[in-house]
Design an enzyme around this catalytic site. Structure first.
Site, PDB file in Angstrom:
ATOM      1  N   ASP A  13       0.814  -1.220   0.000  1.00 47.21           N
ATOM      2  CA  ASP A  13       0.000   0.000   0.000  1.00 47.21           C
ATOM      3  C   ASP A  13       0.848   1.270   0.000  1.00 47.21           C
ATOM      4  OD1 ASP A  13      -2.250  -1.653   0.121  1.00 47.21           O
ATOM      5  OD2 ASP A  13      -2.165  -1.721   2.308  1.00 47.21           O
ATOM      6  N   LYS A  16       1.751   2.033  -5.116  1.00 50.79           N
ATOM      7  CA  LYS A  16       2.296   1.451  -6.362  1.00 50.79           C
ATOM      8  C   LYS A  16       1.357   1.729  -7.530  1.00 50.79           C
ATOM      9  CE  LYS A  16       2.351  -2.532  -4.297  1.00 50.79           C
ATOM     10  NZ  LYS A  16       2.089  -2.133  -2.896  1.00 50.79           N
ATOM     11  N   HIS A  41      -4.771  -1.916  -5.721  1.00 52.78           N
ATOM     12  CA  HIS A  41      -4.003  -0.791  -6.256  1.00 52.78           C
ATOM     13  C   HIS A  41      -4.964   0.301  -6.717  1.00 52.78           C
ATOM     14  CE1 HIS A  41      -0.394  -3.667  -7.124  1.00 52.78           C
ATOM     15  NE2 HIS A  41      -0.735  -3.605  -5.855  1.00 52.78           N
ATOM     16  N   GLN A 221       2.053  -6.039  -3.104  1.00 53.10           N
ATOM     17  CA  GLN A 221       2.522  -6.110  -1.716  1.00 53.10           C
ATOM     18  C   GLN A 221       3.821  -5.297  -1.558  1.00 53.10           C
ATOM     19  OE1 GLN A 221       1.562  -9.540  -3.157  1.00 53.10           O
ATOM     20  NE2 GLN A 221      -0.406  -8.662  -2.656  1.00 53.10           N
TER      21      GLN A 221
END
Ligand code: GDP
Ligand code: IMO
Ligand code: MG
Length: 421
Positions: A13, A16, A41, A221
């Site tokens: 988080d 990205k 995302h 991740q």
């Protein structure tokens, strides 16, 4: 031509999605290489917000999204995402690796059962079946995208695998009978719906490289959730670090030109496991509220803390990060003082590396360097020198300590709220 790899350097988080979307303007392909729909995302374009779990973020800019062999796919979620995007006017251009493993209904059941059995020792997974699916891949009991497209193959695989999975479910004392024939029907139907997307993506990508196309690899991740280098066992089940991109796409490491590490200006984590700089006070709450730190996938509140250089030294080293993208700097606006953890106190020692032993990590006390805060970052800032002096000093310190240049600064969720250095 360029091949850029974008990874999270913390616990996920980091932003990205936003950064991949930003860089996608120059890309031909954007490829996911690991994880599954445990990822969430977020991309904000004007007033539109897209939350992608499995499709690569580049599809929002109309680029070809590749779901690599290292990804685990829940076909129901993927089909839903394709339909949703199409309804919103974005027909995603997608290619799915024939070798990607498929998340099956029993994976989701087993994910929940394992967590329940662990009780207060649980990992806090997203319960999307990620761990059990990767376990089956490695123990060679997986079903792959290509298998969904051929009913006979799928039937033979299910005949071999289902009895073993049923035994496991029975051991967990879960009242659930796997209906092999129903799975065969539903999953071969998914196969029919997806068959036009399923292909040899490793060949497609290598061909694109030989044709000088621009490619972005999109990590899911973050490093501290990597199954080898994260806070094991409180991790996900895939390789979230740069090395994972090569394995998860079939593109040799020599082709990767830059490795961009996404660094949130503070630290967050969802789920269980140690977070050395976690704040349990008003500042922690401030970061959570101002940063809207609630999970994109599970809506769980994210735990928040100060930026941790021990983590960043670890993550930039093992991924060979060549550039930094700092996100959510604006969330620190209004704090009188901001802190960066430079080392840990572990019993009598001061350490500057991340320990493997989870009990040691739990004992680590952060040692902080304090910085003066700043009031406000101008939303229209376009250069680093437009930032308040205190914010510039904060960034300079990160850059100096890590010896990696900052090439992007994100000061808001939108595309425009970005400073490219
Ligand atoms: P990812 O999993 O790394 O893609 O990150 P998520 O999308 O789960 O979480 C990041 C959240 O922060 C999303 O809601 C983004 O819209 C938001 N975001 C990204 N960059 C910034 C930024 O620079 N400032 C602010 N305020 N929000 C941002
Ligand atoms: P993105 O890509 C934050 C966390 C879960 C849990 C652990 C294991 O949006 O950054 P899993 O379901 O993977 O077996 O859960 O990993 N986790 C994430 N945390 N961002 C993510 O993805 C995550 N994906 C998994 O909360 O602690
Ligand atoms: Mg996320």
């Amino acid at each position: 031509m360029s091949v850029a790899l974008i990874i999270g350097t913390q616990w996920g988080d980091e932003g990205k999605g936003k950064v991949v979307d930003y860089y996608s303007k120059n890309a031909d392909y954007v490829a996911r290489f690991q994880g599954g729909n445990n990822a969430g995302h977020t991309i904000k374009v004007g007033e539109e917000v897209y939350k992608l779990h499995i499709a690569p973020s580049g599809v929002i800019q109309g680029k070809t999204g590749i779901i690599g062999n290292g990804v685990v796919i829940d076909p129901e979620i993927l089909i839903g995402e394709i339909e949703n995007l199409t309804k919103r006017g974005i027909k995603p251009k997608l290619l799915i690796s024939d070798r990607a493993n498929i998340i099956m209904p029993y994976h989701k059941i087993l994910d929940g059962a394992e967590e329940q059995l662990l009780g207060d020792k649980k990992i806090g997974t997203t319960k999307r079946g990620i761990g059990p699916c990767y376990s089956d891949k490695v123990s060679r009991n997986g079903i792959r995208a290509v298998d969904l497209t051929d009913k006979k193959t799928l039937d033979n695989l299910l005949k071999r695998i289902v009895p073993v999975k049923q035994k496991m479910i029975d051991i967990y004392a879960i009242d659930y009978t796997i209906d092999k024939d129903e799975i065969l029907k539903v999953y071969s139907n998914y196969g029919q719906q997806l068959k036009d997307y399923i292909t040899t993506t490793h060949i497609e990508l290598n061909k694109a490289i030989s044709e000088d196309k621009n490619i972005i690899f999109e990590g899911a991740q973050g490093t501290m959730l990597d199954v080898d280098f994260g806070t094991y066992p409180y991790t996900t089940s895939s390789h979230t670090i740069a090395g994972g991109a090569s394995i998860g796409t079939g593109v040799g490491p020599k082709h990767i030109d830059s490795i961009i590490g996404i660094v949130k200006a503070y630290t967050t984590r969802v789920g269980e496991g140690p977070l050395p700089t976690e704040l349990f006070d008003k500042t922690g709450e401030y970061l959570q509220q101002k940063g809207h730190e609630f999970g994109t996938t599970t809506s769980r509140p994210r735990r928040c803390g100060w930026l941790d250089l021990v983590v960043l030294r670890h993550s930039t080293m093992i991924s060979g990060v060549t550039k930094l993208a700092i996100t959510k700097l604006d969330v620190l606006n209004g704090l009188k003082q901001v802190k960066i953890c430079t080392k840990y106190q572990l019993d009598e020692r001061e350490i500057d590396f991340f320990p493997a032993n989870i009990e040691d990590v739990q004992k680590c006390k952060p040692i902080y360097k304090e910085f003066e805060g700043w009031d406000m970052i101008d939303k229209d800032a376009k250069k680093r020198s437009d930032l308040p002096l205190e914010a510039q000093k904060y960034l300079q310190f990160i850059e100096k300590e890590l010896q990696i240049p900052i090439t992007l600064i994100s000061i808001g969720p939108g595309r425009k709220e970005t400073i490219e250095v």
